[in-house]
Design a protein around this motif. Structure first.
Motif, PDB file in Angstrom:
ATOM      1  N   SER A  86      -3.852  -4.340  -3.834  1.00  0.00           N
ATOM      2  CA  SER A  86      -2.958  -4.939  -3.564  1.00  0.00           C
ATOM      3  C   SER A  86      -1.652  -4.284  -4.134  1.00  0.00           C
ATOM      4  N   THR A  88       0.098  -5.224  -6.675  1.00  0.00           N
ATOM      5  CA  THR A  88      -0.262  -5.619  -8.260  1.00  0.00           C
ATOM      6  C   THR A  88      -1.809  -5.353  -8.514  1.00  0.00           C
ATOM      7  N   SER A  94      -5.445 -10.570  -6.660  1.00  0.00           N
ATOM      8  CA  SER A  94      -4.136 -10.433  -5.918  1.00  0.00           C
ATOM      9  C   SER A  94      -4.312  -9.999  -4.578  1.00  0.00           C
ATOM     10  N   SER A  96      -1.965  -8.494  -0.993  1.00  0.00           N
ATOM     11  CA  SER A  96      -0.886  -7.973  -0.512  1.00  0.00           C
ATOM     12  C   SER A  96      -0.806  -7.664   1.155  1.00  0.00           C
ATOM     13  N   PRO A 102      -8.723 -11.448  -1.127  1.00  0.00           N
ATOM     14  CA  PRO A 102      -8.471 -10.380  -1.935  1.00  0.00           C
ATOM     15  C   PRO A 102      -9.514  -9.337  -1.789  1.00  0.00           C
TER      16      PRO A 102
END
Length: 268
Positions: A86, A88, A94, A96, A102
């Motif tokens: 991700s 982060t 997390s 993205s 995840p």
């Protein structure tokens, strides 16, 4: 482990999973979609392995793991860790881009113990295990970019082995993650241990518990260019028409100089 797979439910195939692993007898093992009780079963059933893995949902026990098992008689655990695929990566759970779930990477830095006992020639290397998103095309490419960058940083110039379910074909001509990791772009580049840059048919690794070999080879073992590949394959083990997993395991035998033994073995 908890899927409603009927005749292929975990409790009905777990012994075949262990038998398949033990037949190859790997020094290193990367497993995907591993829940905590499945990891515990592997450790109970196969003596002599260390285990590194956390759940992808919280960085502890919740959710699937990209767990790593390593033969304790052959390797000393120097360090280990995890990061999420991700924007982060150090935040557990997390995600993205267009990722549906995840996704993460677990890694270990290992030192060969046989060479260390001999007094010289001990080798350290990095082994990473991952599972890319099944839905997000952008996520898979970004994940590959992040994996390549982090692997290079963590290895610090030492050899690297990567195992994983990449949910994408091993085709350089595509714009997918294989091109990022095994293409000619700058930065750390990896070699496909299977030895086939383009599919030739019959290489599919997702079998849906049916044994089919059509489709893409989406499970790979990659190594940095300083690792010597001896053998590689796709394990088609079945017992009375039953399969240990809905993916075929992929295997490789590799050597990292100056290891004095026969090399390190890695398998899914």
């Amino acid at each position: 482990g908890t899927a409603q797979d009927g005749d292929n439910a975990w409790d009905l195939r777990r012994d075949l999973v262990v038998d398949t692993i033990e037949a190859f007898d790997p020094d290193l093992l990367g497993v995907q979609e591993c829940l905590d009780f499945q990891g515990a079963y592997l450790l109970e059933s196969m003596a002599g392995y260390g285990f590194v893995g956390v759940g992808r949902d919280d960085g502890s026990e919740a959710g699937e793991m990209c767990a790593i098992l390593y033969r304790e008689s052959g390797f000393e655990l120097v360090n280990s860790g995890h990061f999420w695929l991700s924007e982060t990566p150090d935040i557990p759970g997390s995600r993205s881009w267009d990722s549906a779930l995840p996704r993460m990477v677990s890694w270990v830095r290992l030192r060969t113990t046989e060479s260390a006992v001999a007094g010289d020639g001990a080798v350290e290397f990095l082994f990473l295990n991952t599972h890319f998103d099944h839905a997000g095309e952008t996520a898979r490419v970004r994940s590959a970019e992040l994996l390549r960058a982090r692997a290079g940083e963590l290895a610090g110039g030492d050899p690297i082995i990567i195992a994983g379910d990449f949910n994408a074909p091993a085709v350089r001509a595509s714009d997918g993650p294989f091109r990022v990791l095994a293409g000619e772009a700058g930065g750390t580049r990896f070699v496909d241990t299977y030895g086939a840059a383009e599919p030739e048919g019959g290489e599919g690794t997702f079998n849906a518990f049916e044994g089919r070999t059509t489709g893409a080879r989406i499970d790979w073992i990659l190594v940095s260019t300083d690792v010597v590949v001896g053998e590689s394959g796709i394990d088609r083990t079945e017992r009375e028409g039953r399969y240990p997993s809905d993916h075929f395991p992929v295997t490789a035998v590799v050597g990292i100089a100056p290891v004095t033994a026969t090399g390190a073995e890695a398998g899914r």
